[in-house]
Design a protein around this motif. Structure first.
Motif, short mmCIF file in Angstrom:
data_model
loop_
_atom_site.label_atom_id
_atom_site.label_comp_id
_atom_site.label_asym_id
_atom_site.label_seq_id
_atom_site.Cartn_x
_atom_site.Cartn_y
_atom_site.Cartn_z
N GLY A 15 0.84 -1.19 0.00
CA GLY A 15 0.00 0.00 0.00
C GLY A 15 0.87 1.24 0.00
O GLY A 15 2.08 1.19 0.08
N ASN A 16 0.22 2.39 -0.09
CA ASN A 16 0.98 3.63 -0.19
C ASN A 16 1.00 4.37 1.13
O ASN A 16 1.39 5.51 1.20
CB ASN A 16 0.35 4.54 -1.26
CG ASN A 16 -1.13 4.73 -1.02
OD1 ASN A 16 -1.58 4.65 0.11
ND2 ASN A 16 -1.89 4.97 -2.06
N SER A 17 0.56 3.69 2.19
CA SER A 17 0.36 4.44 3.43
C SER A 17 1.34 4.06 4.53
O SER A 17 1.25 4.58 5.62
CB SER A 17 -1.06 4.20 3.91
OG SER A 17 -1.33 2.83 3.95
N GLN A 18 2.26 3.14 4.26
CA GLN A 18 3.11 2.70 5.36
C GLN A 18 4.10 3.76 5.82
O GLN A 18 4.70 3.63 6.85
CB GLN A 18 3.83 1.38 5.03
CG GLN A 18 4.81 1.47 3.90
CD GLN A 18 4.18 1.07 2.58
OE1 GLN A 18 3.09 1.51 2.27
NE2 GLN A 18 4.85 0.24 1.81
N ASN A 19 4.25 4.82 5.02
CA ASN A 19 5.20 5.87 5.40
C ASN A 19 4.53 7.06 6.08
O ASN A 19 5.12 8.10 6.21
CB ASN A 19 5.95 6.36 4.16
CG ASN A 19 6.82 5.26 3.58
OD1 ASN A 19 7.35 4.44 4.32
ND2 ASN A 19 6.95 5.24 2.28
N LEU A 20 3.27 6.90 6.49
CA LEU A 20 2.58 8.00 7.15
C LEU A 20 2.71 7.87 8.65
O LEU A 20 2.81 6.78 9.19
CB LEU A 20 1.10 7.99 6.77
CG LEU A 20 0.82 8.13 5.28
CD1 LEU A 20 -0.67 8.18 5.04
CD2 LEU A 20 1.48 9.37 4.72
N LEU A 21 2.69 8.99 9.30
CA LEU A 21 2.89 9.02 10.74
C LEU A 21 1.79 9.86 11.38
O LEU A 21 1.61 11.02 11.04
CB LEU A 21 4.25 9.67 11.02
CG LEU A 21 4.73 9.71 12.45
CD1 LEU A 21 5.12 8.31 12.90
CD2 LEU A 21 5.93 10.63 12.55
N CYS A 22 1.04 9.22 12.27
CA CYS A 22 0.04 9.96 13.04
C CYS A 22 0.77 10.56 14.23
O CYS A 22 1.45 9.86 14.96
CB CYS A 22 -1.05 8.99 13.50
SG CYS A 22 -2.51 9.79 14.12
N TYR A 23 0.66 11.86 14.41
CA TYR A 23 1.49 12.50 15.43
C TYR A 23 0.70 13.50 16.25
O TYR A 23 -0.36 13.95 15.88
CB TYR A 23 2.66 13.23 14.76
CG TYR A 23 2.26 14.59 14.22
CD1 TYR A 23 2.50 15.74 14.96
CD2 TYR A 23 1.62 14.72 13.00
CE1 TYR A 23 2.11 16.98 14.49
CE2 TYR A 23 1.23 15.94 12.52
CZ TYR A 23 1.47 17.08 13.27
OH TYR A 23 1.07 18.30 12.80
N SER A 24 1.26 13.84 17.38
CA SER A 24 0.85 15.05 18.09
C SER A 24 2.08 15.54 18.82
O SER A 24 3.18 15.27 18.39
CB SER A 24 -0.34 14.77 19.00
OG SER A 24 0.09 14.07 20.13
N GLN A 25 1.92 16.23 19.92
CA GLN A 25 3.09 16.88 20.50
C GLN A 25 3.91 15.96 21.41
O GLN A 25 5.11 16.00 21.42
CB GLN A 25 2.67 18.11 21.30
CG GLN A 25 1.86 19.12 20.52
CD GLN A 25 2.38 19.37 19.12
OE1 GLN A 25 1.91 18.78 18.16
NE2 GLN A 25 3.35 20.24 18.98
N THR A 26 3.24 15.13 22.18
CA THR A 26 3.97 14.26 23.10
C THR A 26 3.43 12.85 23.02
O THR A 26 2.26 12.66 22.69
CB THR A 26 3.81 14.75 24.56
OG1 THR A 26 2.41 14.80 24.87
CG2 THR A 26 4.42 16.12 24.76
N ILE A 27 4.26 11.88 23.31
CA ILE A 27 3.79 10.49 23.22
C ILE A 27 3.46 9.98 24.62
O ILE A 27 4.15 10.27 25.58
CB ILE A 27 4.86 9.59 22.56
CG1 ILE A 27 4.33 8.17 22.39
CG2 ILE A 27 6.15 9.56 23.38
CD1 ILE A 27 5.15 7.33 21.44
N THR A 28 2.36 9.23 24.70
CA THR A 28 2.05 8.50 25.93
C THR A 28 1.77 7.06 25.52
O THR A 28 0.94 6.80 24.67
CB THR A 28 0.81 9.08 26.65
OG1 THR A 28 -0.31 9.05 25.74
CG2 THR A 28 1.05 10.52 27.09
N SER A 29 2.51 6.14 26.11
CA SER A 29 2.45 4.77 25.63
C SER A 29 1.08 4.14 25.84
O SER A 29 0.62 3.36 25.03
CB SER A 29 3.51 3.92 26.31
OG SER A 29 3.33 3.98 27.71
N ASP A 30 0.39 4.51 26.93
CA ASP A 30 -0.92 3.89 27.16
C ASP A 30 -1.92 4.29 26.07
O ASP A 30 -2.72 3.50 25.61
CB ASP A 30 -1.47 4.23 28.55
CG ASP A 30 -1.63 5.72 28.77
OD1 ASP A 30 -2.36 6.11 29.68
OD2 ASP A 30 -1.00 6.50 28.02
#
Length: 201
Positions: free
Chosen positions: A1-16
Motif C-alpha cells: 500500500g501507499n500508506s506505510q510511510n505515514l505518521l500519526c502524530y501530536s506533540q507528546t507520546i504517551t504509551s498507554d
C-alpha cells in the motif's frame, strides 16, 4: 500500500494511549503518537504535515490500490481525508456524526440518527433520511435494504443511485399498504431522468 510511510502524530507520546489505537496490517509497524495535547495530525515520511494536529481522532477507514482513506474527527464530527503518493486532501468535511463503509464503493453517513449515502469520492447520493438500524444500509449485489425514517413507510431496496428498485416482501399488514402509498409515484419519477434523483421529497 501507499500508506506505510505515514505518521500519526501530536506533540507528546504517551504509551498507554498508543496501545489503545487499533493497529492492523501495514499499520502495525506505524508508530502512533498519543498526546497530552489531545489533538492529532498526520505527517508523511519526510516530515511534511498532511493534516495539522487539530483532530481528536485519525484512523484508517478504507484502502484501494491508489488511495488510503482516513476517518478524521474534529469537534466530535467526522469527515474523510484521502491520501495517495501524488496528492492528499480532505474530500469529506468534518460535519457528520458518523461515516461507515456501506460496501460496493459506497459510504453511509449519519446525521441525527438518519442515514444517507455518498460515493467514495465524497459526493452525495442521497440525503440522510433512512433509518439507522442493524441489517439495513449495506449494499449487496447492487442494492441495499433501507427504510425512510418516517412513520408507516415500507422497507425497500435502493440501488447505488438512491432509486427504489424492489420492495421488501414480508407478511406484515403494512406490506399491502405499501402499494397504496406514494411509493410507486416516487419510483416512476426517477425513470429515465437522472435530474430527478435529487427530488426525493
Amino acid at each position: 500500500g501507499n500508506s506505510q510511510n505515514l505518521l500519526c502524530y501530536s506533540q507528546t507520546i504517551t504509551s498507554d494511549k498508543a496501545n489503545q489505537l487499533n493497529k492492523s496490517g501495514i499499520f502495525s509497524k506505524l508508530p502512533y503518537y498519543g498526546s497530552s495535547e489531545k489533538y492529532l495530525g498526520l505527517k508523511d515520511h519526510l516530515g511534511n504535515d498532511l493534516l495539522a494536529n487539530i483532530y481528536e481522532e485519525i484512523k484508517l477507514f478504507y484502502e484501494t490500490d491508489i488511495y488510503t482513506f482516513f476517518a478524521i474527527k474534529k469537534h466530535s464530527k467526522v469527515g474523510i481525508f484521502r491520501y495517495s503518493n501524488s496528492s492528499s486532501e480532505i474530500i469529506v468535511p468534518t460535519k457528520y456524526d458518523s461515516i461507515f463503509d456501506a460496501r460496493e464503493y459506497t459510504w453511509g453517513y449519519i446525521i441525527d440518527n438518519n442515514v444517507g449515502f455518498m460515493t467514495t469520492a465524497g459526493q452525495h447520493i442521497t440525503e440522510a433520511k433512512y433509518i439507522n438500524e442493524e441489517g439495513f444500509n449495506i449494499f449487496i449485489d447492487g442494492k441495499a435494504l433501507t427504510q425512510l425514517n418516517k412513520p408507516d413507510t415500507c422497507k425497500v431496496y435502493i440501488d447505488h443511485f438512491g432509486n427504489t428498485v424492489e420492495y421488501y416482501y414480508e407478511t406484515e399488514p403494512l406490506f399491502s399498504k405499501c402499494y397504496k402509498d406514494d411509493y410507486p409515484d416516487r419510483l416512476d419519477a426517477y425513470e429515465g431522468d437522472s435530474s430527478n434523483l435529487w427530488n426525493t421529497d
